[in-house]
Design an enzyme around this catalytic site. Structure first.
Site, PDB file in Angstrom:
ATOM      1  N   HIS A  49       0.847  -1.188   0.000  1.00 45.73           N
ATOM      2  CA  HIS A  49       0.000   0.000   0.000  1.00 45.73           C
ATOM      3  C   HIS A  49       0.888   1.244   0.000  1.00 45.73           C
ATOM      4  O   HIS A  49       2.099   1.158   0.200  1.00 45.73           O
ATOM      5  CB  HIS A  49      -0.942  -0.004   1.223  1.00 45.73           C
ATOM      6  CG  HIS A  49      -0.224  -0.040   2.521  1.00 45.73           C
ATOM      7  ND1 HIS A  49      -0.124  -1.171   3.294  1.00 45.73           N
ATOM      8  CD2 HIS A  49       0.462   0.923   3.180  1.00 45.73           C
ATOM      9  CE1 HIS A  49       0.590  -0.906   4.369  1.00 45.73           C
ATOM     10  NE2 HIS A  49       0.955   0.358   4.321  1.00 45.73           N
TER      11      HIS A  49
HETATM   12  C1  T46 Z   1       2.953   0.933   6.821  1.00 42.24           C
HETATM   13  C2  T46 Z   1       3.763  -0.300   7.027  1.00 42.24           C
HETATM   14  C3  T46 Z   1       5.232  -0.019   7.101  1.00 42.24           C
HETATM   15  C4  T46 Z   1      -3.803  -0.648  13.874  1.00 42.24           C
HETATM   16  O1  T46 Z   1      -4.842  -0.933  14.490  1.00 42.24           O
HETATM   17  N1  T46 Z   1      -3.128   0.479  14.172  1.00 42.24           N
HETATM   18  C5  T46 Z   1      -1.979   0.830  13.532  1.00 42.24           C
HETATM   19  O2  T46 Z   1      -1.387   1.874  13.856  1.00 42.24           O
HETATM   20  C6  T46 Z   1      -1.491  -0.030  12.497  1.00 42.24           C
HETATM   21  C7  T46 Z   1      -0.224   0.320  11.731  1.00 42.24           C
HETATM   22  C8  T46 Z   1      -2.202  -1.166  12.193  1.00 42.24           C
HETATM   23  N2  T46 Z   1      -3.327  -1.472  12.877  1.00 42.24           N
HETATM   24  C9  T46 Z   1      -4.045  -2.712  12.569  1.00 42.24           C
HETATM   25  C10 T46 Z   1      -4.697  -2.739  11.195  1.00 42.24           C
HETATM   26  C11 T46 Z   1      -4.591  -4.182  10.789  1.00 42.24           C
HETATM   27  O3  T46 Z   1      -5.723  -4.893  11.304  1.00 42.24           O
HETATM   28  O4  T46 Z   1      -3.079  -3.783  12.546  1.00 42.24           O
HETATM   29  C12 T46 Z   1      -3.357  -4.704  11.519  1.00 42.24           C
HETATM   30  C13 T46 Z   1      -2.153  -4.880  10.597  1.00 42.24           C
HETATM   31  O5  T46 Z   1      -1.923  -3.674   9.864  1.00 42.24           O
HETATM   32  P1  T46 Z   1      -1.477  -3.656   8.335  1.00 42.24           P
HETATM   33  O6  T46 Z   1      -2.054  -4.803   7.610  1.00 42.24           O
HETATM   34  O7  T46 Z   1      -1.771  -2.292   7.773  1.00 42.24           O
HETATM   35  O8  T46 Z   1       0.106  -3.850   8.476  1.00 42.24           O
HETATM   36  P2  T46 Z   1       1.247  -3.730   7.364  1.00 42.24           P
HETATM   37  O9  T46 Z   1       2.447  -4.351   7.974  1.00 42.24           O
HETATM   38  O10 T46 Z   1       0.811  -4.211   6.035  1.00 42.24           O
HETATM   39  O11 T46 Z   1       1.511  -2.136   7.206  1.00 42.24           O
HETATM   40  C14 T46 Z   1       1.966  -1.360   8.299  1.00 42.24           C
HETATM   41  C15 T46 Z   1       1.214  -0.017   8.373  1.00 42.24           C
HETATM   42  O12 T46 Z   1      -0.184  -0.266   8.402  1.00 42.24           O
HETATM   43  C16 T46 Z   1       1.520   0.901   7.228  1.00 42.24           C
HETATM   44  O13 T46 Z   1       1.056   2.195   7.509  1.00 42.24           O
HETATM   45  O14 T46 Z   1       3.394   1.858   6.179  1.00 42.24           O
HETATM   46  O15 T46 Z   1       3.365  -1.083   8.160  1.00 42.24           O
END
Ligand code: T46
Length: 137
Positions: A49
């Site tokens: 993303h």
């Molecule tokens: C990014 C990369 C480097 C939350 O509730 N609060 C938060 O602050 C974050 C970051 C995530 N979440 C929840 C949302 C999802 O249910 O944690 C779960 C995993 O998040 P996500 O699938 O977005 O994780 P990544 O590793 O794909 O991405 C993350 C960040 O979301 C993103 O902003 O730049 O790490």
């Protein structure tokens, strides 16, 4: 594509190392949120993303991983292997995190609170977003 990687100051002595990060001194924005990921499987790739507004610094504080950055025109892979290194990731940048070592802890300092509306999760939409942004400049 310009990659900004910081080497933070290490305050080392015979007791070990210490790194201190202050907003606007070491980090170029106000830190509104900190999160970290661990227990990430070796073959897992996360991310896929971009963000409309969010700026971040990624620090692999333990172990190692790789970050693929894509600004819509060019892609680069940046290894993160040292706890004193920070990778700046601007908005409008597609990111993928992969090749995590078993012991990797990837910590992220973020300029904004969590906001799902700030995410661009579709790659074609991302390309459209950066194209329009370029037109506005
Ligand atoms: C990014 C990369 C480097 C939350 O509730 N609060 C938060 O602050 C974050 C970051 C995530 N979440 C929840 C949302 C999802 O249910 O944690 C779960 C995993 O998040 P996500 O699938 O977005 O994780 P990544 O590793 O794909 O991405 C993350 C960040 O979301 C993103 O902003 O730049 O790490």
């Amino acid at each position: 594509m310009q990659v900004i990687k910081y080497a933070f100051q290490q305050h080392g002595d015979n007791r070990g190392q210490l790194v201190a990060l202050e907003e606007f001194n070491d980090i170029p924005f106000k830190i509104k949120r900190v999160y970290y990921m661990y227990d990430t499987g070796k073959d897992v790739t996360r991310g896929f993303h971009a963000h409309k507004k969010l700026e971040q610094i990624l620090i692999c504080i333990h172990g190692s991983c790789k970050i693929r950055l894509d600004n819509g025109f060019e892609k680069k892979v940046i290894p993160l292997e040292k706890p004193y290194e920070g990778l700046y990731v601007s908005n409008s940048m597609w990111r993928e995190m992969f090749d995590f070592s078993e012991d990797a802890v990837l910590m992220v300092l973020a300029s904004e609170l969590y906001d799902e509306a700030d995410y661009i999760r579709n790659y074609d939409e991302f390309l459209e977003f950066v194209k329009n942004e370029k037109k506005e400049v």
